[in-house]
Design a protein around this motif. Sequence first.
Motif, PDB file in Angstrom:
ATOM      1  N   TYR A 186       0.841  -1.193   0.000  1.00 22.84           N
ATOM      2  CA  TYR A 186       0.000   0.000   0.000  1.00 22.84           C
ATOM      3  C   TYR A 186       0.875   1.242   0.000  1.00 22.84           C
ATOM      4  O   TYR A 186       1.958   1.260   0.570  1.00 22.84           O
ATOM      5  CB  TYR A 186      -0.926   0.016   1.230  1.00 22.84           C
ATOM      6  N   SER A 187       0.365   2.273  -0.645  1.00 21.05           N
ATOM      7  CA  SER A 187       1.047   3.563  -0.648  1.00 21.05           C
ATOM      8  C   SER A 187       0.139   4.580   0.039  1.00 21.05           C
ATOM      9  O   SER A 187      -1.070   4.392   0.127  1.00 21.05           O
ATOM     10  CB  SER A 187       1.351   3.998  -2.084  1.00 21.05           C
ATOM     11  N   GLY A 188       0.728   5.638   0.519  1.00 18.66           N
ATOM     12  CA  GLY A 188      -0.064   6.627   1.238  1.00 18.66           C
ATOM     13  C   GLY A 188      -0.122   7.977   0.574  1.00 18.66           C
ATOM     14  O   GLY A 188      -0.911   8.830   0.963  1.00 18.66           O
TER      15      GLY A 188
ATOM     16  N   THR B 238      -3.695   8.033  -1.470  1.00 13.51           N
ATOM     17  CA  THR B 238      -4.736   7.051  -1.181  1.00 13.51           C
ATOM     18  C   THR B 238      -5.320   7.323   0.203  1.00 13.51           C
ATOM     19  O   THR B 238      -4.854   8.201   0.917  1.00 13.51           O
ATOM     20  CB  THR B 238      -4.167   5.619  -1.189  1.00 13.51           C
ATOM     21  N   ASN B 239      -6.291   6.538   0.577  1.00  7.91           N
ATOM     22  CA  ASN B 239      -6.873   6.636   1.914  1.00  7.91           C
ATOM     23  C   ASN B 239      -6.176   5.725   2.912  1.00  7.91           C
ATOM     24  O   ASN B 239      -6.559   5.650   4.058  1.00  7.91           O
ATOM     25  CB  ASN B 239      -8.360   6.299   1.870  1.00  7.91           C
ATOM     26  N   TYR B 240      -5.178   5.005   2.458  1.00  8.08           N
ATOM     27  CA  TYR B 240      -4.421   4.129   3.352  1.00  8.08           C
ATOM     28  C   TYR B 240      -3.474   5.015   4.143  1.00  8.08           C
ATOM     29  O   TYR B 240      -2.699   5.777   3.563  1.00  8.08           O
ATOM     30  CB  TYR B 240      -3.643   3.090   2.533  1.00  8.08           C
ATOM     31  N   SER B 241      -3.510   4.933   5.491  1.00  9.48           N
ATOM     32  CA  SER B 241      -2.757   5.926   6.263  1.00  9.48           C
ATOM     33  C   SER B 241      -1.863   5.384   7.370  1.00  9.48           C
ATOM     34  O   SER B 241      -1.109   6.145   7.965  1.00  9.48           O
ATOM     35  CB  SER B 241      -3.725   6.952   6.854  1.00  9.48           C
ATOM     36  N   TYR B 242      -1.911   4.076   7.676  1.00 11.18           N
ATOM     37  CA  TYR B 242      -1.008   3.546   8.695  1.00 11.18           C
ATOM     38  C   TYR B 242      -0.739   2.064   8.408  1.00 11.18           C
ATOM     39  O   TYR B 242      -1.515   1.393   7.730  1.00 11.18           O
ATOM     40  CB  TYR B 242      -1.548   3.760  10.112  1.00 11.18           C
TER      41      TYR B 242
ATOM     42  N   PRO C 128       4.317   5.190   3.061  1.00 10.65           N
ATOM     43  CA  PRO C 128       3.484   6.370   3.272  1.00 10.65           C
ATOM     44  C   PRO C 128       3.778   7.541   2.339  1.00 10.65           C
ATOM     45  O   PRO C 128       2.877   8.310   2.012  1.00 10.65           O
ATOM     46  CB  PRO C 128       3.738   6.758   4.728  1.00 10.65           C
ATOM     47  N   SER C 129       5.006   7.672   1.868  1.00 13.57           N
ATOM     48  CA  SER C 129       5.324   8.824   1.024  1.00 13.57           C
ATOM     49  C   SER C 129       5.241   8.519  -0.472  1.00 13.57           C
ATOM     50  O   SER C 129       5.348   9.423  -1.295  1.00 13.57           O
ATOM     51  CB  SER C 129       6.712   9.370   1.365  1.00 13.57           C
ATOM     52  N   ALA C 130       5.020   7.261  -0.829  1.00  9.37           N
ATOM     53  CA  ALA C 130       4.933   6.887  -2.246  1.00  9.37           C
ATOM     54  C   ALA C 130       3.510   7.081  -2.749  1.00  9.37           C
ATOM     55  O   ALA C 130       2.552   6.899  -2.011  1.00  9.37           O
ATOM     56  CB  ALA C 130       5.353   5.439  -2.435  1.00  9.37           C
ATOM     57  N   ASP C 131       3.383   7.427  -4.032  1.00 13.10           N
ATOM     58  CA  ASP C 131       2.050   7.473  -4.622  1.00 13.10           C
ATOM     59  C   ASP C 131       1.739   6.102  -5.220  1.00 13.10           C
ATOM     60  O   ASP C 131       2.591   5.210  -5.231  1.00 13.10           O
ATOM     61  CB  ASP C 131       1.922   8.595  -5.653  1.00 13.10           C
ATOM     62  N   HIS C 132       0.523   5.921  -5.712  1.00 11.48           N
ATOM     63  CA  HIS C 132       0.105   4.595  -6.173  1.00 11.48           C
ATOM     64  C   HIS C 132       0.843   4.109  -7.409  1.00 11.48           C
ATOM     65  O   HIS C 132       0.809   2.923  -7.722  1.00 11.48           O
ATOM     66  CB  HIS C 132      -1.409   4.559  -6.411  1.00 11.48           C
TER      67      HIS C 132
END
Length: 117
Positions: free
Chosen positions: A47-49, A52-56, A79-83
């Motif tokens: 997952y990337s943050g 997206t809505n993914y946050s932890y 967390p700092s990567a985009d999709h």
Amino acid sequence: FFGEPETLHDRSLDPETVFVRDYPTPAQLTQDIRKMAARGVQLLCIYSGGDTNYSYSKQFFDFVRAPELARKIEVVFYPSADHTFFLVEHRERVMAKVVGWLQREFGEGTERTSRAG
């Protein structure tokens, strides 16, 4: 195709339809994940943050309400990567993770290991 009257109202030609799909309900997703884990399917969820809505990092297990699956499913959060993993450093990190995971889980001469421990 472009401007032809018979194609003006054809929704299949709408570029936004690529984003239209049927998503499983949370209950169905949880059931599917549990079934795969029970069958011993090896899963790496990335997952990337950045957009997206993914946050932890443990959000996946909170969502499927199955923290016990952390021993069977590997989840990685950038967390700092985009999709699209647009930045080279992000692509290098995710590719190293995927390659390492594949070698560990499916590499020749390796035995599958549990994530317990």
